[in-house]
Design a protein around this motif. Sequence first.
Motif, PDB file in Angstrom:
ATOM      1  N   ASN A  39     -39.857 -50.606   0.471  1.00  0.00           N
ATOM      2  CA  ASN A  39     -40.204 -52.938   0.304  1.00  0.00           C
ATOM      3  C   ASN A  39     -39.183 -53.321   1.098  1.00  0.00           C
ATOM      4  N   GLY A  40     -38.724 -52.821   1.968  1.00  0.00           N
ATOM      5  CA  GLY A  40     -37.813 -53.124   3.278  1.00  0.00           C
ATOM      6  C   GLY A  40     -36.218 -53.687   3.269  1.00  0.00           C
ATOM      7  N   PHE A  41     -35.364 -52.582   2.378  1.00  0.00           N
ATOM      8  CA  PHE A  41     -34.067 -52.233   2.129  1.00  0.00           C
ATOM      9  C   PHE A  41     -33.606 -51.470   3.356  1.00  0.00           C
ATOM     10  N   LYS A  42     -32.817 -52.255   3.948  1.00  0.00           N
ATOM     11  CA  LYS A  42     -32.556 -50.999   4.967  1.00  0.00           C
ATOM     12  C   LYS A  42     -30.642 -50.390   4.121  1.00  0.00           C
ATOM     13  N   GLU A  43     -31.121 -48.997   5.220  1.00  0.00           N
ATOM     14  CA  GLU A  43     -29.811 -48.737   4.822  1.00  0.00           C
ATOM     15  C   GLU A  43     -27.904 -48.761   5.653  1.00  0.00           C
ATOM     16  N   LEU A  44     -27.271 -48.956   4.747  1.00  0.00           N
ATOM     17  CA  LEU A  44     -25.655 -49.241   5.445  1.00  0.00           C
ATOM     18  C   LEU A  44     -25.200 -48.214   5.421  1.00  0.00           C
ATOM     19  N   ARG A  45     -24.701 -47.966   6.344  1.00  0.00           N
ATOM     20  CA  ARG A  45     -22.957 -46.780   6.023  1.00  0.00           C
ATOM     21  C   ARG A  45     -21.816 -47.185   5.613  1.00  0.00           C
ATOM     22  N   GLU A  46     -20.939 -46.554   5.213  1.00  0.00           N
ATOM     23  CA  GLU A  46     -19.593 -46.887   4.618  1.00  0.00           C
ATOM     24  C   GLU A  46     -18.395 -47.191   6.242  1.00  0.00           C
ATOM     25  N   SER A  47     -19.240 -46.332   6.676  1.00  0.00           N
ATOM     26  CA  SER A  47     -18.160 -46.175   7.740  1.00  0.00           C
ATOM     27  C   SER A  47     -18.254 -47.444   8.890  1.00  0.00           C
ATOM     28  N   GLU A  48     -19.542 -48.253   8.916  1.00  0.00           N
ATOM     29  CA  GLU A  48     -19.901 -48.715   9.300  1.00  0.00           C
ATOM     30  C   GLU A  48     -18.742 -50.328   8.924  1.00  0.00           C
ATOM     31  N   ASN A  49     -19.023 -51.705  10.042  1.00  0.00           N
ATOM     32  CA  ASN A  49     -19.444 -52.717  10.152  1.00  0.00           C
ATOM     33  C   ASN A  49     -20.315 -52.973   9.014  1.00  0.00           C
ATOM     34  N   TRP A  50     -20.187 -54.439   8.359  1.00  0.00           N
ATOM     35  CA  TRP A  50     -21.481 -54.683   8.147  1.00  0.00           C
ATOM     36  C   TRP A  50     -21.245 -56.267   8.113  1.00  0.00           C
ATOM     37  N   LYS A  51     -22.895 -56.889   8.419  1.00  0.00           N
ATOM     38  CA  LYS A  51     -22.640 -58.269   7.985  1.00  0.00           C
ATOM     39  C   LYS A  51     -23.812 -59.039   7.332  1.00  0.00           C
ATOM     40  N   ILE A  52     -23.549 -59.207   6.022  1.00  0.00           N
ATOM     41  CA  ILE A  52     -24.470 -59.884   5.477  1.00  0.00           C
ATOM     42  C   ILE A  52     -24.662 -60.833   5.145  1.00  0.00           C
ATOM     43  N   ALA A  53     -26.019 -60.783   4.934  1.00  0.00           N
ATOM     44  CA  ALA A  53     -26.230 -62.816   5.389  1.00  0.00           C
ATOM     45  C   ALA A  53     -27.524 -63.068   4.129  1.00  0.00           C
ATOM     46  N   PRO A  54     -27.480 -64.110   2.770  1.00  0.00           N
ATOM     47  CA  PRO A  54     -28.905 -64.390   2.037  1.00  0.00           C
ATOM     48  C   PRO A  54     -30.256 -63.661   2.571  1.00  0.00           C
ATOM     49  N   LEU A  55     -30.263 -62.890   1.548  1.00  0.00           N
ATOM     50  CA  LEU A  55     -32.019 -62.843   1.378  1.00  0.00           C
ATOM     51  C   LEU A  55     -31.642 -61.249   1.941  1.00  0.00           C
ATOM     52  N   ASP A  56     -30.597 -61.350   2.504  1.00  0.00           N
ATOM     53  CA  ASP A  56     -30.551 -58.993   2.823  1.00  0.00           C
ATOM     54  C   ASP A  56     -30.389 -58.496   1.894  1.00  0.00           C
ATOM     55  N   LYS A  57     -31.194 -57.480   2.543  1.00  0.00           N
ATOM     56  CA  LYS A  57     -32.066 -56.261   1.772  1.00  0.00           C
ATOM     57  C   LYS A  57     -31.574 -54.946   1.956  1.00  0.00           C
ATOM     58  N   CYS A  58     -30.121 -54.534   1.296  1.00  0.00           N
ATOM     59  CA  CYS A  58     -29.822 -53.070   1.641  1.00  0.00           C
ATOM     60  C   CYS A  58     -28.809 -52.151   0.549  1.00  0.00           C
ATOM     61  N   PHE A  59     -28.825 -51.088   1.173  1.00  0.00           N
ATOM     62  CA  PHE A  59     -28.505 -49.773  -0.284  1.00  0.00           C
ATOM     63  C   PHE A  59     -27.409 -49.312   0.876  1.00  0.00           C
ATOM     64  N   VAL A  60     -26.656 -48.422  -0.367  1.00  0.00           N
ATOM     65  CA  VAL A  60     -25.310 -47.237   0.543  1.00  0.00           C
ATOM     66  C   VAL A  60     -25.269 -46.325  -0.518  1.00  0.00           C
ATOM     67  N   THR A  61     -25.233 -44.845   0.307  1.00  0.00           N
ATOM     68  CA  THR A  61     -25.103 -44.107  -0.717  1.00  0.00           C
ATOM     69  C   THR A  61     -23.818 -43.385  -0.272  1.00  0.00           C
ATOM     70  N   LYS A  62     -23.865 -42.601  -1.426  1.00  0.00           N
ATOM     71  CA  LYS A  62     -21.932 -41.444  -1.522  1.00  0.00           C
ATOM     72  C   LYS A  62     -22.465 -40.375  -2.067  1.00  0.00           C
ATOM     73  N   ASN A  63     -21.942 -39.283  -1.277  1.00  0.00           N
ATOM     74  CA  ASN A  63     -22.004 -38.263  -1.393  1.00  0.00           C
ATOM     75  C   ASN A  63     -23.694 -37.624  -1.836  1.00  0.00           C
ATOM     76  N   GLN A  64     -24.417 -38.269  -0.928  1.00  0.00           N
ATOM     77  CA  GLN A  64     -25.893 -38.247  -1.647  1.00  0.00           C
ATOM     78  C   GLN A  64     -26.304 -38.379  -2.733  1.00  0.00           C
ATOM     79  N   SER A  65     -25.529 -38.662  -3.466  1.00  0.00           N
ATOM     80  CA  SER A  65     -25.691 -38.736  -5.690  1.00  0.00           C
ATOM     81  C   SER A  65     -25.675 -40.026  -5.761  1.00  0.00           C
ATOM     82  N   THR A  66     -24.851 -40.973  -5.095  1.00  0.00           N
ATOM     83  CA  THR A  66     -25.074 -41.782  -5.954  1.00  0.00           C
ATOM     84  C   THR A  66     -25.080 -43.089  -4.903  1.00  0.00           C
ATOM     85  N   ILE A  67     -26.258 -44.032  -5.456  1.00  0.00           N
ATOM     86  CA  ILE A  67     -26.436 -45.247  -4.460  1.00  0.00           C
ATOM     87  C   ILE A  67     -26.555 -46.704  -4.844  1.00  0.00           C
TER      88      ILE A  67
END
Length: 474
Positions: A39-67
């Motif tokens: 559905n168009g969401f982009k995966e982010l990583r905690e270890s990387e820099n984020w640039k977030i803007a209006p209408l962005d759709k993103c997700f990030v996981t932790k331990n592969q068991s939390t999202i």
Amino acid sequence: MAVSKDKVLSTAKDFLSFINKSPSPYHAVDEVRKGLVSNGFKELRESENWKIAPLDKCFVTKNQSTIIAFAVGGQYKPGNGFSIVGAHTDSPCLKVKPVSNKVKQGFCQVGVECYGGGIWNTWFDRDLTVAGRVLVKDKNVDSISHHLVHIQRPILRIPHLAIHLQRDINDSFGPNKENHLCPILATCVQAELEGDKSSGDKPSSCASGPASQSSKHSPTLVKLLCQELKIEPEQMLDFDLCLADTQPATIGGAYDEFMFSPRLDNLLNTYAAYKGLLASIQDGTLEKDSNIRMISLFDNEEVGSQSAQGAESMFQENVMRRISTDRENLTAFDECIAKSLMVSADQAHACHPNYAEKHEANHQPEFHKGIVIKFNSNQRYATTGITAAILRQIASKSDVPLQDFMVRNDSLCGSTIGPIMSARLGMQTIDVGAPQFAMHSIRETGSTTDLTYAVKLFEGFFNYYPEVQASLKF
């Protein structure tokens, strides 16, 4: 809410498919992740820099068991609020021990540990398997991969002792969790005929070096896992495996109104939060939203949430800070907290017809009557009069009925991620859930209608919360 039976059943069938594909938190997060990506969401990583803007759709996981997933409103500015639905991905279960190889009375067994507060006698005489994740050393390159595994056939069993040998079993049955919950995998005789000789000796370090991970477990179990993943035993570095019932979740009852399923607590709200978020971004309202719409699906709620991937960690706060930080407004995060609301969504206790006396007379949630708001003056739930009033307005706009729940004064009260998140962030929070029977059983019972209510309520929450929040005159 007028919803056709066909729509209710369609939603229930989709949810039960999700349940059947999610025998562990790792699988549940993977299913949510795949749905978000499609559905168009982009995966982010905690270890990387984020640039977030209006209408962005993103997700990030932790331990592969939390999202944590979020969609940024088109009118969002740093300091604006978050509309958050929180739930958890874990359920009480039996987990395979780090050294699980056991041999007793001619049987190959698997050592397990009790995770959470399960109704453990419901795990007896069930067709069990294993599922979870395996960390694999890649064969030709120096790297480690994360692999999901789910052996989809019954390989384990915890048999009851015959009534003839325990005449009081129908009066009281409390299995010893160390001695009586150890599942049977195979007979030693058959294992040896198949070439899987297991002495049951503990692996030990010696002059030849430390024991391999695979030597700590039954050769039969290792072989099954390796066959499933198409790897060699020496590639297996470690794993996190839980036992799961192989009987699929299903719709039941004379009128197809029930869901008979494992892990309703709390995959129902994991699913409803995720589907509510997706529905809310498909109707054009995100472009006009001044908030960020977020779902936070945590692991380890059943054991207190004290982990890097649990609700008591800094994970959600860190994600929110990274999104809302503004160099020109140093108090943007503090401002956003004051404008935010978190719906802590965890299953509720329906009033059982055979045990109605266990419920307080004026607080007896029923199937088909709506989502339950949970109250507790001793702060086992985070609901306040303000947060309840806000949600009642949202539910009215969404055409979703609500019920109230409070435990009896002479009864203990469970808790949720609600009080944890509320205290950690100082954020308005409300505790809700769909009513169900047999919470923490290997096989629970819920209502198809209430699942639909949950999805609709969370969709409405994302759509209407900023409007209702703005109407507050205090």
